[in-house]
Scaffold this active site. Structure first.
Site, mmCIF file in Angstrom:
data_model
loop_
_atom_site.group_PDB
_atom_site.id
_atom_site.type_symbol
_atom_site.label_atom_id
_atom_site.label_comp_id
_atom_site.label_asym_id
_atom_site.label_seq_id
_atom_site.Cartn_x
_atom_site.Cartn_y
_atom_site.Cartn_z
ATOM 1 N N SER A 76 -10.825 13.563 9.731
ATOM 2 C CA SER A 76 -9.424 13.852 9.460
ATOM 3 C C SER A 76 -8.915 14.963 10.388
ATOM 4 O O SER A 76 -8.938 14.809 11.604
ATOM 5 C CB SER A 76 -9.248 14.201 7.979
ATOM 6 O OG SER A 76 -7.894 14.092 7.577
ATOM 7 N N ASP A 189 -8.782 7.498 5.728
ATOM 8 C CA ASP A 189 -9.317 8.843 5.962
ATOM 9 C C ASP A 189 -10.835 8.932 5.724
ATOM 10 O O ASP A 189 -11.351 8.468 4.705
ATOM 11 C CB ASP A 189 -8.595 9.818 5.027
ATOM 12 C CG ASP A 189 -8.740 11.259 5.460
ATOM 13 O OD1 ASP A 189 -9.876 11.761 5.489
ATOM 14 O OD2 ASP A 189 -7.717 11.892 5.759
#
Length: 293
Positions: A76, A189
């Protein structure tokens, strides 16, 4: 043999021996075969949304101390910062970029849908433009952006191809970003499966891993909107896994990010400073555990 000739031969042999000895390296310069070989050092940069700016400060402290880094794995926000570092962008240049980039440069609301508020293409274009479209496999350091396969739940380490696309996939927080379509998969993610990717750094060849966990305790302030609620929920969900992964690193660095909200992109400079202080504080432990000078 003539005594005088015998003396000349002895003198010649002595001179030859002296020259041979002087040509050899002194004992003190020979490598000690018992000394451990230098280890490949890897970075595992964790997720944390806006708190990811603290990664830049940590990298500044490591660079000042000349800590050698061979491989980088990022999840991320850590994938975003890690991609720049693996591509050879200095942490000070990263700070300049971070303080100048605007929300509109990454928030493409116009491409949103019922599957997510943001499309992710703006982030992809921004990364590729700033890195000169360098693919992952051409970077000076080995790099992987960690994402999650939405269909299988598998952790995916993206190590080749379009850098911007890999970073956008790693940052695709469910509900915020539309899932990324990459290599025939729908990716979201990486924090769902590996919020602090120590294991991926080892897969890249790291023999010693420095993990940076920028996640903090959930903020107690009221959530004012859907975006803030999603980020808070995501942090709560991944906290235990992040702590478990961080403990498997050789050195774990945790900047003090609790004072900052993960959705507060206005505190960039303060978060970078928090990362720098944490990186400096970790240097004695780094030198001790990793055998650095």
């Amino acid at each position: 043999m003539n005594p005088q000739r015998r003396q000349w031969l002895a003198l010649g042999a002595g001179l030859a021996a002296t020259r041979w000895a002087s040509a050899q390296p002194a004992n003190r310069t020979r490598p000690d075969p018992r000394a451990p070989a230098p280890r490949r050092i890897g970075l595992a940069l964790g997720g944390g949304s806006a708190r990811g700016f603290a990664h830049i400060g940590v990298l500044q402290a490591l660079d000042e101390a000349k800590v050698p880094v061979d491989v980088v794995a990022g999840t991320s926000a850590g994938a975003l910062v890690g991609a720049f570092y693996a591509a050879g962008i200095s942490p000070w240049k990263m700070q300049d970029i971070a303080l100048k980039v605007r929300d509109i440069d990454v928030a493409d609301f116009a491409s949103g849908s019922k599957r997510g508020m943001l499309g992710g293409m703006a982030l992809r274009r921004l990364v590729n433009s700033l890195l000169g479209d360098v693919p992952i496999e051409k970077m000076p350091r080995r790099f992987a952006a960690v994402a999650t396969d939405l269909a299988s739940g598998d952790k995916v380490a993206l190590q080749r191809g379009d850098t911007g696309a890999a970073v956008a996939a790693s940052c695709a927080i469910p509900g915020v970003f539309i899932p990324a379509q990459l290599n025939g998969r729908e990716l979201v993610d990486g924090g769902l499966t590996s919020p602090v990717p120590v294991g991926v750094a080892r897969q890249l060849g790291a023999e010693a891993v420095i993990a940076v966990d920028v996640g903090g305790k959930p903020s107690a302030k009221p959530r004012s909107g859907l975006y803030e609620i999603i980020l808070q929920s995501f942090e709560i969900m991944g906290r235990s896994l992040a702590e478990m992964e961080g403990q498997t690193a050789n050195v774990l660095i945790r900047p003090r990010t609790d004072a900052f909200d993960s959705s507060d992109f206005n505190a960039r400079k303060e978060m970078i400073e928090a990362g720098y202080l944490a990186g400096q504080s970790a240097l004695p432990e780094l030198r001790r555990k990793l055998g650095l000078g």
